[in-house]
Design a protein around this motif. Structure first.
Motif, PDB file in Angstrom:
ATOM      1  N   PHE A   1       0.839  -1.204   0.000  1.00 31.30           N
ATOM      2  CA  PHE A   1       0.000   0.000   0.000  1.00 31.30           C
ATOM      3  C   PHE A   1       0.875   1.255   0.000  1.00 31.30           C
ATOM      4  CE2 PHE A   1      -2.757   3.226   1.873  1.00 31.30           C
ATOM      5  CZ  PHE A   1      -4.013   2.947   1.330  1.00 31.30           C
ATOM      6  N   LEU A   2       1.870   1.277   0.886  1.00 33.49           N
ATOM      7  CA  LEU A   2       2.771   2.429   0.947  1.00 33.49           C
ATOM      8  C   LEU A   2       3.611   2.540  -0.316  1.00 33.49           C
ATOM      9  CD1 LEU A   2       3.957   2.177   4.669  1.00 33.49           C
ATOM     10  CD2 LEU A   2       2.243   3.730   3.718  1.00 33.49           C
ATOM     11  N   GLY A   3       3.991   1.398  -0.866  1.00 32.75           N
ATOM     12  CA  GLY A   3       4.745   1.418  -2.107  1.00 32.75           C
ATOM     13  C   GLY A   3       3.940   2.007  -3.245  1.00 32.75           C
ATOM     14  N   ALA A   4       2.632   1.672  -3.294  1.00 35.25           N
ATOM     15  CA  ALA A   4       1.773   2.235  -4.333  1.00 35.25           C
ATOM     16  C   ALA A   4       1.626   3.739  -4.165  1.00 35.25           C
ATOM     17  CB  ALA A   4       0.393   1.559  -4.284  1.00 35.25           C
ATOM     18  N   MET A   5       1.560   4.211  -2.919  1.00 37.67           N
ATOM     19  CA  MET A   5       1.508   5.652  -2.678  1.00 37.67           C
ATOM     20  C   MET A   5       2.777   6.326  -3.189  1.00 37.67           C
ATOM     21  SD  MET A   5      -0.232   6.105   1.116  1.00 37.67           S
ATOM     22  CE  MET A   5       0.012   7.892   1.061  1.00 37.67           C
TER      23      MET A   5
END
Length: 350
Positions: free
Chosen positions: A9-13
């Motif tokens: 999720f953080l990587g996608a952000m």
């Protein structure tokens, strides 16, 4: 609709995906994932009603009540997302508290409209666990110390501009760290959100594998406290002491605090009255009343210089290095980098 773990999720952000927190505004303001936007499914009062019904009358009764609130503004929710993201292609990231009904409901609506939607597995709660874990693994630190007014924050900014890894603790806390530190800055983040930002900052800094520059701090920055692991790491790390002439320090203090109202400055002096002494406090107040902020600042430095001397004396002497470079922040920053490189060449651990 896909579920993502917290790392994905953080990587996608970081890759540019827009993330929405569908909790209420009150929940969002208490603490959030840095960088997410608030898209509340319910208002604060509505969430209380729905939650109470869920506990007292069951899931279906709560859902019916929730639909009554949400139904009329479904279009508004979609239009808000489209305004932020653009065409209905996504990807769009969504989360609530635990990855339950609120995020699933909004994800269904956005997916129906045409967005590629991903939901955070475990919701905001999973981020809190992740952020706290980041504060248990402190990367190698290099600490910038020095007396009040030498410009440590500006030096950290110069280090960052030069490509160094920096965590600006006072910037995260929105406070300069002294009795005067909150003047002209507005409210501090909540303790929870301060920890959220700190966890994110430490994780990002750790990836480089290089030592991270931080300012020498006490446990409290205003009303926000640092985790024990970070305090210990700061105190155990090499501390490079920077300095500046008294006149330059006074100039900086007047530049930073000179526009604050005299009443606020006087209140700050009252907070250090016990340590500064009644006579010095009265002299400072008199200087402020006479419009002489510089004289008041000089009196404040008498207290802060003594406090700093006591603090630096508690450090192991072999972990304290005095930098012999003075000047503009970028000049001092360059001296710090050269010192860091020299230490690395000797093989001494930082």
């Amino acid at each position: 609709m896909r579920e993502l773990g917290i790392e994905a999720f953080l990587g996608a952000m970081e890759d540019g995906a827009t993330a929405f927190d569908v909790r209420t505004l009150a929940e969002f303001e208490k603490g959030r994932i840095p960088g997410v936007l608030n898209l509340p499914l319910f208002e604060d009062e509505e969430r209380v009603v729905v939650g109470t019904l869920y506990k007292e009358e069951g899931r279906q009764r709560a859902i019916l009540e929730g639909l009554g609130y949400v139904g009329p503004r479904m279009r508004e929710l979609v239009e808000r997302v489209e305004a932020e993201v653009g065409a209905a292609s996504g990807p769009v990231l969504v989360h609530c508290w635990r990855g339950g009904m609120r995020s699933q409901s909004v994800a269904w609506l956005l997916e129906l409209y045409g967005f590629d939607v991903c939901v955070l597995k475990g919701g905001y709660k999973s981020y809190r666990h992740w952020a706290i874990a980041q504060m248990e693994e402190i990367p190698p630190l290099l600490v910038v110390g020095g007396r009040t007014g030498v410009g440590k924050t500006e030096i950290l900014w110069a280090l960052r501009d030069m490509g160094e890894e920096v965590v600006d603790l006072e910037g995260l806390a929105n406070h300069r760290g002294s009795a005067f530190g909150g003047l002209l800055l507005g409210e501090q983040p909540t303790q929870e959100h301060f920890e959220n930002m700190l966890g994110m900052a430490l994780a990002r800094a750790r990836r480089s594998g290089r030592p991270v520059w931080v300012e020498d701090e006490s446990r409290m920055i205003g009303f926000r406290h640092l985790p024990n692991t970070l305090i210990k790491a700061i105190h155990d790390s090499v501390c490079v002491v920077v300095d500046a002439p008294l006149e330059q320090r006074l100039n900086r203090l007047v530049d930073v605090y000179g526009d604050a109202a005299n009443t606020l400055l006087a209140d700050a002096f009252e907070r250090i009255k016990k340590s500064l002494g009644g006579l010095r406090t009265a002299q400072a107040r008199g200087a402020l009343e006479g419009g002489d902020v510089r004289k008041a600042a000089a009196l404040a430095l008498e207290y802060y210089d003594k406090a700093y001397a006591k603090g630096i004396a508690r450090r192991a002497s072999d972990r304290v290095i005095e930098l012999d470079v003075q000047g503009a922040p970028h000049e001092v920053a360059r001296g710090l980098i050269e010192l860091r490189d020299a230490i690395a060449l000797t093989g001494e651990a930082v």
